[in-house]
Structures are given as structure tokens and as C-alpha cells.
Design a protein around this motif. Structure first.
Motif, PDB file in Angstrom:
ATOM      1  N   THR A  91       0.834  -1.210   0.000  1.00  0.00           N
ATOM      2  CA  THR A  91       0.000   0.000   0.000  1.00  0.00           C
ATOM      3  C   THR A  91       0.863   1.252   0.000  1.00  0.00           C
ATOM      4  N   PHE A  92       1.895   1.253   0.834  1.00  0.00           N
ATOM      5  CA  PHE A  92       2.793   2.408   0.884  1.00  0.00           C
ATOM      6  C   PHE A  92       3.522   2.597  -0.439  1.00  0.00           C
ATOM      7  N   ARG A  94       2.558   1.678  -3.408  1.00  0.00           N
ATOM      8  CA  ARG A  94       1.605   2.171  -4.409  1.00  0.00           C
ATOM      9  C   ARG A  94       1.399   3.679  -4.265  1.00  0.00           C
ATOM     10  N   GLU A  95       1.239   4.144  -3.032  1.00  0.00           N
ATOM     11  CA  GLU A  95       1.052   5.573  -2.792  1.00  0.00           C
ATOM     12  C   GLU A  95       2.313   6.348  -3.157  1.00  0.00           C
ATOM     13  N   TYR A  96       3.468   5.806  -2.821  1.00  0.00           N
ATOM     14  CA  TYR A  96       4.738   6.484  -3.094  1.00  0.00           C
ATOM     15  C   TYR A  96       4.935   6.668  -4.588  1.00  0.00           C
ATOM     16  N   GLY A  98       2.529   6.480  -6.892  1.00  0.00           N
ATOM     17  CA  GLY A  98       1.438   7.312  -7.415  1.00  0.00           C
ATOM     18  C   GLY A  98       1.677   8.793  -7.190  1.00  0.00           C
ATOM     19  N   GLN A  99       2.317   9.149  -6.088  1.00  0.00           N
ATOM     20  CA  GLN A  99       2.608  10.554  -5.788  1.00  0.00           C
ATOM     21  C   GLN A  99       3.875  11.042  -6.477  1.00  0.00           C
ATOM     22  N   GLN A 101       7.021  10.546  -5.900  1.00  0.00           N
ATOM     23  CA  GLN A 101       8.009  11.069  -4.969  1.00  0.00           C
ATOM     24  C   GLN A 101       9.409  10.964  -5.584  1.00  0.00           C
TER      25      GLN A 101
END
Length: 345
Positions: A91-92, A94-96, A98-99, A101
């Protein structure tokens, strides 16, 4: 053509880029320059789908190593983070991604149980269960990576004693709160690779076989035809690590066995059927079945019109003692209007 990969209609790979199947990553101690190790690594694939880039376009690395993405506020734009897959928080990640970073690069360490040296070794029930759970994580991670446009190099390597020792030292250094730099010491990861270039239209090779049926007047060309088709190539986040036993090795094996059995039956007029059998092994399966499209276009009109059924064998080893049959919707293209496309998935 029905596909288990959920390829959207009309989408094709407009361009495929050369990938680095096997390169070397040099981990050097910049403080004293007396510690170095060489590790085999595999680069994340890059490709275009309907003009949209996926994967990573970058290959070269020359950054210091880190072991965590979780330090908020830390500038990681010149850091290659080493992450064991068994410790990943999907999950982390995927968010990383997607953002978008900033990150100098990412080295994902695959469990050694999946390396070629350990492939085929069977453990106890607990070990097999752990392997199955890890395989599910890898499938989810692969789906994430191949459907994202990642702005930094991504590599894979297998865990071994050398890389484990390096990672332990990197974690120890990170624990001090002092990031590795050219002056403070630490480890640097170096990959020297040429700029990936777009490939011209790749060669597509299809293989076909034919068993004529039995007709009273001896003219088998007037008989209807059944086509049995399987795509023989595979696709994965790292091309050199792609495992095609069920994508689509299982379909290819089934097609060969069907051809073998029917060749025995058709060798005797008493057991020869009233259908011609057409067998096709096609390439370009991951590219929206471009090889199959080319194969269909190569038929003359009489052969196309003689085909009553077309059966596509795909990923049929996924289920124990079960076959899932997917019947495609009626095609809009008139010249294949007689096809009943069946995918066993």
C-alpha cells in the motif's frame, strides 16, 4: 481474441524498447574504497501502450544506498533505496509511486527461494504456504510496476549472502541518522548502461500445423475446420525473469498434446474426423495478440470461411482439475464473423 490479461480492445503496444536483461551493479564503499561487491540485477521493463509510457525509461545509476522510504522530509533524489520484497508494504509503495516522490533509484530484493538455484526445491507445508503467500505479493507488485510510469531506475536482484551483508551495513549506517555521502562514507550503487533505444517493429514468428479430415470424395478442402491456437510468449516486470509456465507454457503444452493425439487418430481413415484441424502457435501474445492477428490476416478467404470454431488455450494450468471457458462477444469484423473464440483460462 479473448485474453486473460484484460487487454482493452484496440490497444496495442505502439513501441517496445530494448531492455537490459542482465547487468552488474557495483556496490562500493566510498569511505575507504576497499569494499566492493558485484550483484546480478535485472531492469524493470519499459514499453508504450496506445502511446502512453509504462515502466521506467531510466537505466543508469550512480547514487548512494539507503534502506528506507519512510523518513519523511528526507531528500532521496540521489539515493538508491534497497528494499527486500518480503518486507514491503504494498500500500505504501503504491502511494509512493502514485505521488511520484523523488528517488534516485530502487533496488528490489527478491526472496532467494525464487532464484534459479532454489527453483524446484520443495519444502514442508509451512514453507510451501509461505512461498505461495510471497508469490501473491510478487504478483501484486508486478502488476503495480508494469502499469505505472516510474521516473527513476528500478532494478531487481535476488537475496544472497553478499547483498544481505551490504544491506545490513546500509541499515546500520542509516540508523545513525547520518545519510551516506561522498564525505561521510557509506555505499554507492553504480550501474553503467547505455540509453535504452526504441525497437523497430519486432519480428513475429508464427508456427502452424494441419491435419486434413476425411471426406467421401477425398477433397478435404471442402470440409469445415477447427482451429486450436496458443500464444507461446510471456511478459513480466523484468523480461529475463519472466516465468511462462502458465503464461503461456501450459497452453502450448496442451496444444502439442492435442496435436499428438489427433495425429494418431487421423493417421487411420477409420478414426479420422470430418473436420480439418488447424493448429497455431502464435507470438506477440502480450502485445494484444498481434501475432494472432497477423496469422488470421495471412489466411486466404476460403480457409477463413471454412473455420467453424477457434479455440484459444491460455493459462489453463491456473486451477486444479478445473477449466474456465470464456466465450467472446460476437466480433464486429465481418471476415471473422464465423469464429467462436473460446479461451480456457
Amino acid at each position: 481474441m479473448a485474453t486473460s490479461r484484460n487487454a482493452r480492445e484496440g490497444e496495442v503496444f505502439e513501441s517496445v524498447y530494448s531492455v537490459i536483461a542482465l547487468v552488474f551493479i557495483l556496490v562500493a564503499c566510498v569511505e575507504v574504497l576497499d569494499a566492493a561487491t558485484v550483484v546480478d540485477v535485472y531492469r524493470l521493463i519499459q514499453y508504450d501502450l496506445a502511446g502512453v509510457p509504462f515502466g521506467s525509461r531510466l537505466a543508469s545509476l550512480n547514487h548512494h544506498a539507503g534502506s528506507s522510504l519512510f523518513d519523511r522530509g528526507t531528500d532521496l533524489s540521489r539515493t538508491v533505496v534497497i528494499l527486500p520484497v518480503r518486507e514491503l508494504n504494498i500500500t505504501f509503495i503504491r502511494e509512493y509511486i502514485g505521488q511520484r516522490q523523488p528517488l534516485g533509484g530502487l533496488l528490489l530484493l527478491l526472496p532467494r527461494m525464487f532464484s534459479s538455484e532454489n527453483r524446484g526445491n520443495m519444502g514442508g507445508d509451512d514453507q510451501n504456504l509461505g512461498k505461495e503467500n510471497m508469490r501473491n505479493i510478487l504478483v501484486e507488485l508486478e502488476g503495480l510496476l508494469i502499469h505505472a510510469n516510474i521516473p527513476y531506475p528500478v532494478y531487481f536482484a535476488f537475496e544472497d549472502d553478499k547483498i544481505d551483508t551490504v544491506l545490513a551495513d546500509v541499515k546500520k549506517n542509516d540508523a545513525t541518522g547520518q545519510p551516506a555521502t561522498a564525505t561521510t562514507g557509506g555505499f554507492k550503487l553504480v550501474v553503467t548502461a547505455p540509453e535504452p533505444k526504441q525497437l523497430a517493429s519486432p519480428t513475429i514468428t508464427n508456427i502452424q500445423g494441419w491435419l486434413p479430415g476425411l471426406k467421401a470424395d477425398g477433397d478435404s478442402s471442402q470440409l469445415p475446420t477447427i482451429a486450436i491456437v496458443a500464444s507461446y510468449d510471456t511478459f513480466g516486470a523484468a523480461p529475463a525473469l519472466s516465468v511462462g509456465s502458465d503464461s503461456n507454457g501450459s497452453g502450448v503444452a496442451a496444444l502439442f498434446e492435442i496435436a499428438r493425439l489427433f495425429s494418431i487418430l487421423y493417421s487411420n481413415p477409420k478414426t479420422r474426423g470430418r473436420y480439418n484441424l488447424l493448429f497455431g502457435l502464435t507470438s506477440g501474445g502480450p502485445y494484444n495478440y498481434n501475432g494472432t492477428h497477423k496469422w488470421l490476416r495471412s489466411f486466404d478467404q476460403r480457409l477463413r470461411e471454412s473455420i467453424d470454431y477457434a479455440i484459444c488455450l491460455n493459462s489453463i494450468g491456473s486451477w486444479d482439475n478445473e477449466l474456465w471457458i470464456h466465450v467472446s462477444k460476437p466480433p464486429e469484423n465481418a471476415y471473422i464473423s464465423k469464429f467462436l473464440m473460446v479461451s480456457l483460462i
